[in-house]
Design a protein around this motif. Structure first.
Motif, mmCIF file in Angstrom:
data_model
loop_
_atom_site.group_PDB
_atom_site.id
_atom_site.type_symbol
_atom_site.label_atom_id
_atom_site.label_comp_id
_atom_site.label_asym_id
_atom_site.label_seq_id
_atom_site.Cartn_x
_atom_site.Cartn_y
_atom_site.Cartn_z
ATOM 1 N N PHE A 172 8.967 -20.345 -0.425
ATOM 2 C CA PHE A 172 7.774 -21.094 -0.049
ATOM 3 C C PHE A 172 7.566 -22.212 -1.071
ATOM 4 C CE2 PHE A 172 7.492 -16.932 1.719
ATOM 5 C CZ PHE A 172 6.931 -17.116 2.965
ATOM 6 N N GLN A 173 6.603 -23.096 -0.779
ATOM 7 C CA GLN A 173 6.354 -24.206 -1.690
ATOM 8 C C GLN A 173 6.002 -23.717 -3.088
ATOM 9 O OE1 GLN A 173 3.294 -25.958 0.788
ATOM 10 N NE2 GLN A 173 4.532 -27.788 1.159
ATOM 11 N N GLY A 174 5.293 -22.601 -3.166
ATOM 12 C CA GLY A 174 4.812 -22.122 -4.463
ATOM 13 C C GLY A 174 5.469 -20.855 -4.949
ATOM 14 N N GLY A 175 6.628 -20.504 -4.395
ATOM 15 C CA GLY A 175 7.293 -19.293 -4.872
ATOM 16 C C GLY A 175 8.099 -18.634 -3.775
ATOM 17 N N ARG A 176 8.376 -17.349 -3.969
ATOM 18 C CA ARG A 176 9.152 -16.592 -2.994
ATOM 19 C C ARG A 176 8.440 -15.279 -2.678
ATOM 20 N NH1 ARG A 176 15.508 -16.770 -5.074
ATOM 21 N NH2 ARG A 176 15.847 -19.014 -4.757
ATOM 22 N N ILE A 177 8.749 -14.747 -1.506
ATOM 23 C CA ILE A 177 8.369 -13.376 -1.186
ATOM 24 C C ILE A 177 9.653 -12.589 -1.006
ATOM 25 C CG2 ILE A 177 7.355 -11.829 0.526
ATOM 26 C CD1 ILE A 177 5.245 -13.915 1.068
ATOM 27 N N TYR A 178 9.757 -11.473 -1.751
ATOM 28 C CA TYR A 178 10.862 -10.545 -1.589
ATOM 29 C C TYR A 178 10.347 -9.299 -0.876
ATOM 30 C CZ TYR A 178 13.834 -13.207 -4.779
ATOM 31 O OH TYR A 178 14.600 -14.179 -5.360
ATOM 32 N N TRP A 179 11.179 -8.763 0.007
ATOM 33 C CA TRP A 179 10.764 -7.572 0.749
ATOM 34 C C TRP A 179 11.908 -6.575 0.801
ATOM 35 C CZ3 TRP A 179 12.611 -4.859 4.877
ATOM 36 C CH2 TRP A 179 11.758 -3.884 5.399
ATOM 37 N N SER A 180 11.559 -5.297 0.634
ATOM 38 C CA SER A 180 12.525 -4.215 0.810
ATOM 39 C C SER A 180 11.825 -3.056 1.479
ATOM 40 C CB SER A 180 13.109 -3.774 -0.533
ATOM 41 O OG SER A 180 12.125 -3.118 -1.317
ATOM 42 N N ALA A 181 12.611 -2.211 2.124
ATOM 43 C CA ALA A 181 12.040 -1.061 2.822
ATOM 44 C C ALA A 181 11.383 -0.100 1.848
ATOM 45 C CB ALA A 181 13.127 -0.348 3.622
ATOM 46 N N THR A 182 11.906 -0.010 0.637
ATOM 47 C CA THR A 182 11.358 0.940 -0.341
ATOM 48 C C THR A 182 10.202 0.348 -1.147
ATOM 49 O OG1 THR A 182 13.066 0.220 -1.907
ATOM 50 C CG2 THR A 182 13.528 2.175 -0.557
ATOM 51 N N GLY A 183 10.290 -0.935 -1.445
ATOM 52 C CA GLY A 183 9.272 -1.532 -2.315
ATOM 53 C C GLY A 183 8.252 -2.390 -1.609
ATOM 54 N N GLY A 184 8.449 -2.665 -0.302
ATOM 55 C CA GLY A 184 7.520 -3.525 0.414
ATOM 56 C C GLY A 184 7.714 -4.981 0.041
ATOM 57 N N GLY A 185 6.698 -5.790 0.322
ATOM 58 C CA GLY A 185 6.776 -7.220 0.068
ATOM 59 C C GLY A 185 5.975 -7.631 -1.147
ATOM 60 N N HIS A 186 6.553 -8.525 -1.950
ATOM 61 C CA HIS A 186 5.884 -8.985 -3.168
ATOM 62 C C HIS A 186 6.250 -10.441 -3.442
ATOM 63 C CE1 HIS A 186 4.746 -4.857 -4.010
ATOM 64 N NE2 HIS A 186 5.993 -4.516 -3.762
ATOM 65 N N ALA A 187 5.249 -11.207 -3.830
ATOM 66 C CA ALA A 187 5.459 -12.607 -4.184
ATOM 67 C C ALA A 187 5.947 -12.702 -5.624
ATOM 68 C CB ALA A 187 4.170 -13.399 -4.007
ATOM 69 N N VAL A 188 6.888 -13.606 -5.853
ATOM 70 C CA VAL A 188 7.363 -13.919 -7.207
ATOM 71 C C VAL A 188 7.275 -15.431 -7.334
ATOM 72 C CG1 VAL A 188 9.203 -13.615 -8.884
ATOM 73 C CG2 VAL A 188 8.977 -11.989 -7.005
ATOM 74 N N ARG A 189 6.621 -15.905 -8.381
ATOM 75 C CA ARG A 189 6.385 -17.340 -8.448
ATOM 76 C C ARG A 189 6.327 -17.816 -9.895
ATOM 77 N NH1 ARG A 189 1.213 -18.662 -9.628
ATOM 78 N NH2 ARG A 189 -0.233 -16.920 -9.895
ATOM 79 N N GLY A 190 6.245 -19.143 -10.043
ATOM 80 C CA GLY A 190 6.039 -19.752 -11.346
ATOM 81 C C GLY A 190 7.147 -19.447 -12.322
ATOM 82 N N ALA A 191 6.755 -19.291 -13.587
ATOM 83 C CA ALA A 191 7.723 -19.043 -14.655
ATOM 84 C C ALA A 191 8.443 -17.718 -14.461
ATOM 85 C CB ALA A 191 7.006 -19.063 -16.008
ATOM 86 N N VAL A 192 7.732 -16.737 -13.900
ATOM 87 C CA VAL A 192 8.373 -15.443 -13.638
ATOM 88 C C VAL A 192 9.510 -15.624 -12.634
ATOM 89 C CG1 VAL A 192 8.012 -13.146 -12.640
ATOM 90 C CG2 VAL A 192 6.320 -14.106 -14.213
#
Length: 818
Positions: A471-491
């Motif tokens: 996305f413009q401001g980061g990414r969303i990662y998704w897995s069946a075990t961990g669900g969906g989570h945004a990762v953005r910025g310096a991280v």
């Protein structure tokens, strides 16, 4: 002028007419008030006044008739005009009709629809002449006789004059009571023939043929008229192939090249050509479309003329390149609302197609520039343009998105459309992007395009174990075990630098959280920490375990200010408050403060001390930390003191002097604690065993081969053993001690000897029930642990357990357990 009201409208009119010397004569009674007005009686008539109609004289035969009809309180109401002379008589207008008087036939009243029609035909000076009587009620309507004809009124056919030769023939046919019924239209002239239509037929009249009565129905009349308008037998439809046929709700007649359908509500309309063929194949008026309500309409296109025809429940379109297609039901209604073929969708190119779903049958129809979908629970929605193309490319209703649940909407400079399982976004510069599934759920929960992530700029991409989307401001990662989570910025930058989900960290398992002036995010195999003054850094594996044990960013280490660095078969990582060191097959340990400064000044892990083998432990008024080849101790008063083992590979120092029992215990305590953490052997037991087996570190086996526990060869897969050396040893056999020659394990350092002791007792896994010493790891105190390993045959001396327990008690070695 007696009995008049001075200054009234009636008095004024009376005076204007000449008062008593006028045609009205003398006043007979005073002015009288009636509902809505007033009147006054004179010798030869009356004057009526109302606010709406003003003052008017009613006299003579008209006046007599008016009074007989109750005057102003009767059906006619107040006069609204004066008596008007026409050829042969007079008439006067009232609020609700007229009274006509002729010299030959006297007075008659016309009211309502007949009055309106009579007036439209110029009244007594028109073709009908004066009325010869009042309106007469009939079954289903009424009529009024005039000098030259009649006017009929009916709810079924409206109000129409019947006169002349047609009128004569109609009366001869018993008028409205006959087979023809009431007139449904006015007389029309075509050539030299007049025609007038009735409910059940028509009458024609010409000079040559006179009157002709043709019985029929409104349907046949309308079908005939339409057929004639289309050129009859030589026209578009050709010759008739059937008689008129009644249908439920209407009628039709078939011709060589089409049909004409009729309903009372919509009249007669021809269906022919490709549109007519499709209509017949769809069961005509008995099918889903119902009767036609309009004629075929041309739609000019670049590829030639297209056509459509409107029916009760939809339309049929014909295009030169795509043939005929019906649009109907909810899909057809939306198509019309969207301006049909002149709208964004263009002409239909396919028929309605069934899409079975768990919630009931859904449908879609293809148009030149998009589709319309209908679902039972979500109504009708069009998909078109770039969004429609992306939707079709993704499999449409059978794809991952499912059916549309909303229309395309514009927000600022982007468009989006919601589907059952996701959304399609269209943005300038980034095209169309699908956000669906778990990624879509996470994106929506964060606020979608209005969130800090902004709009999607990439498609969902498969990675090992899951998916990610940019996305413009980061990414969303998704897995069946961990669900969906945004990762953005310096991280996110650090995560990508670590090869993202394919790297050491794996997929994210939580969202980024704030703590202690910074942030961190947990991944499957580690964490990334960020702070404005340190940046983002990865912490994982044994270093992360130690960091967490030290209370993470809230502890003495604070935030990391570097990533791991590989050193001497191990790693180190720098933090704001110290460093964490780890080497293969060992734990990670924290070094900080004055001890770290001294350690680094002595070369760190590259120096004589090697890697740390424990964290700091209290010692007297300070602390001590053990290393592979020595210790660093610190006191408030004396600062740091470095002791390097004389026999270690690093050289440059000596072990505690012989007889320095307290020094020995402190020296090996860290090694024993490292062993306990890794393999679960109590530090007190390891220290006590090393005292007996190594003679306080002074045996030849210990001084030369760093073997502190007398463990024999072979190594049985131990990662800590460096070799094997033969020594003479005493063993207790048959009630006494005997001397034998045996091979003993050699080590590179003191720490390796202690770790091998733990590995020997646990076989590398304290939970392995197949291990002979497994019962020891089920005990809950150090004494029982010692008894369990003795019973399992660790030593041949029958008093071995008591000796070990005695040493643990005498020197309070339990204080070193971790």
């Amino acid at each position: 002028m007696a009995n008049t009201t001075s200054g009234s409208a009636i008095a004024n009119l009376y005076n204007q007419l000449g008062g008593a010397s006028s045609k009205l004569g003398a006043v007979v009674s005073p002015e009288a008030t009636l509902g809505g007005g007033s009147y006054q009686q004179f010798a030869n008539g009356r004057i009526y006044w109302s606010e709406a109609g003003g003052a008017h004289v009613v006299a003579g035969g008209i006046g007599d008739t008016y009074i007989s009809l109750s005057g102003s309180v009767g059906a006619l109401g107040y006069p609204t005009g004066d008596s008007t002379q026409v050829s042969g008589g007079y008439y006067q207008q009232f609020a609700n009709g007229r009274i006509y008087w002729s010299n030959t036939d006297g007075a008659s009243v016309t009211t309502g629809a007949i009055d309106a029609t009579y007036s439209a035909l110029s009244g007594p000076v028109g073709k009908l002449g004066f009325p010869l009587g009042n309106e007469i009620a009939l079954n289903g309507g009424s009529y009024q006789q005039f000098a030259n004809g009649r006017i009929y009124a009916s709810q079924a056919g409206g109000t129409h004059a019947v006169a002349g030769g047609i009128g004569d023939a109609y009366i001869m046919a018993n008028g409205s009571a006959g087979e023809l019924g009431f007139p449904t239209g006015d007389s029309t002239l075509s050539g030299d023939t007049y025609t007038q239509r009735f409910q059940n037929g028509r009458i024609t009249w010409s000079n040559a043929d006179g009157p002709q009565v043709v019985l029929g129905s409104p349907a046949s009349d309308a079908i005939d008229a339409t057929y004639e308008a289309l050129g009859g037998a030589s026209g578009k439809l050709g010759v008739a192939t059937t008689d008129e046929t009644d249908l439920a709700g209407g009628a039709y007649q078939a011709f060589d090249k089409g049909r004409i359908y009729w309903t009372e509500a919509d009249g007669a309309h021809a269906t022919m050509g490709a549109i007519g063929d499709l209509y017949v194949s769809m069961n005509g008026s008995a099918g889903k479309l119902g009767f036609p309500t309009g004629d075929s309409t041309v739609i000019p296109t670049a590829d030639g003329d297209a056509y459509y025809q409107q029916f009760q429940n939809g339309r049929i379109y014909f295009t030169p390149g795509n043939g005929t297609h019906a649009t109907m039901g909810a899909i057809g209604e939306l198509y019309v609302v969207m301006n049909g073929s002149a709208g964004k969708l263009g002409l239909p190119t396919g028929d309605s197609t069934l899409v079975p779903t768990a919630d009931g049958d859904a449908y879609y129809q293809q148009f030149h520039d998009g589709r319309i979908y209908f679902t039972p629970g979500n109504g009708t929605h069009a998909t078109m343009g770039a969004i429609g193309e992306a939707y079709v490319a993704s499999g449409g209703a059978d794809g991952k998105l499912g059916l549309p649940v909303g229309d395309s909407t514009q927000v600022g400079d982007y468009w989006s459309q919601q589907f059952q399982h996701g959304t399609i976004y269209c943005t300038p510069g980034n095209g169309t992007r699908i956000v669906a599934g778990g990624t879509g759920d996470t994106y929506n929960a964060l606020g979608g395009a209005a969130s800090i992530l902004g709009l999607p700029i990439g498609d969902s991409t498969a990675v090992s174990g899951g998916w990610f989307q940019q996305f413009q401001g980061g990414r969303i990662y998704w897995s069946a075990t961990g669900g969906g989570h945004a990762v953005r910025g310096a991280v996110l930058n650090e995560y990508i630098a670590q090869n993202g989900s394919a790297g050491i960290l794996g997929l994210p398992v939580i969202d980024e959280g704030t703590l202690n002036g910074g942030t961190y995010q947990q991944f499957a195999n580690g964490r990334i920490y960020w702070k404005s003054d340190t940046g983002a850094h990865t912490v994982h594996g044994a270093v992360l375990n130690e960091y967490v044990n030290q209370n993470g960013s809230a502890g003495i280490l604070s935030f990391p200010n570097s990533n791991e660095n590989g050193i001497n078969s191990g790693v180190s990582q720098s933090f704001q408050g110290g460093r964490v060191y780890w080497r293969e097959n060992n734990y990670a340990y924290t070094v900080h403060g004055a001890i770290l400064a001294t350690y680094l000044s002595r070369g760190g892990s590259d120096g004589a001390l090697g890697f740390p083998t424990s964290n700091e432990n209290p010692s007297g008024d300070g602390v001590v930390q053990t290393y592979q080849n020595g210790t660093i101790s610190w006191t408030q008063s004396g600062g740091t003191v470095v002791q390097v083992n004389g026999s270690s590979s690093g050289g440059g120092g000596s072990a505690p002097a012989a007889g320095d029992e307290a020094g020995y215990i402190k020296w090996v305590a860290g090694f024993a604690q490292e062993e306990q953490r890794k393999y679960g052997v109590p530090a007190a037991v390891s220290i006590a065993q090393s005292i007996i087996e190594s003679g306080w570190g002074q045996s030849g086996l210990t001084l030369v081969d760093h073997n502190y526990f007398g463990i024999k060869c072979p190594a049985y897969g131990s990662p800590y053993v460096s070799g094997c050396t033969s020594y003479s040893t005493s063993e207790y056999e048959n009630g006494g001690y005997v001397t034998i020659q045996a091979g003993f394990r050699s080590y590179n350092s003191v720490g390796d000897s202690f770790l091998d002791h733990g590995y020997f007792l646990s076989l590398g896994d304290p939970t392995n029930s197949a291990n002979r010493y497994y019962p020891a790891f089920l005990t809950t105190n150090d004494q029982d642990f010692v008894r369990a390993i003795a019973n399992a045959g660790y030593a041949t001396d029958p008093t071995y357990a008591n000796k070990i327990i005695s040493i643990m008690d005498r020197y309070n070695l339990y204080q070193y357990d971790v």
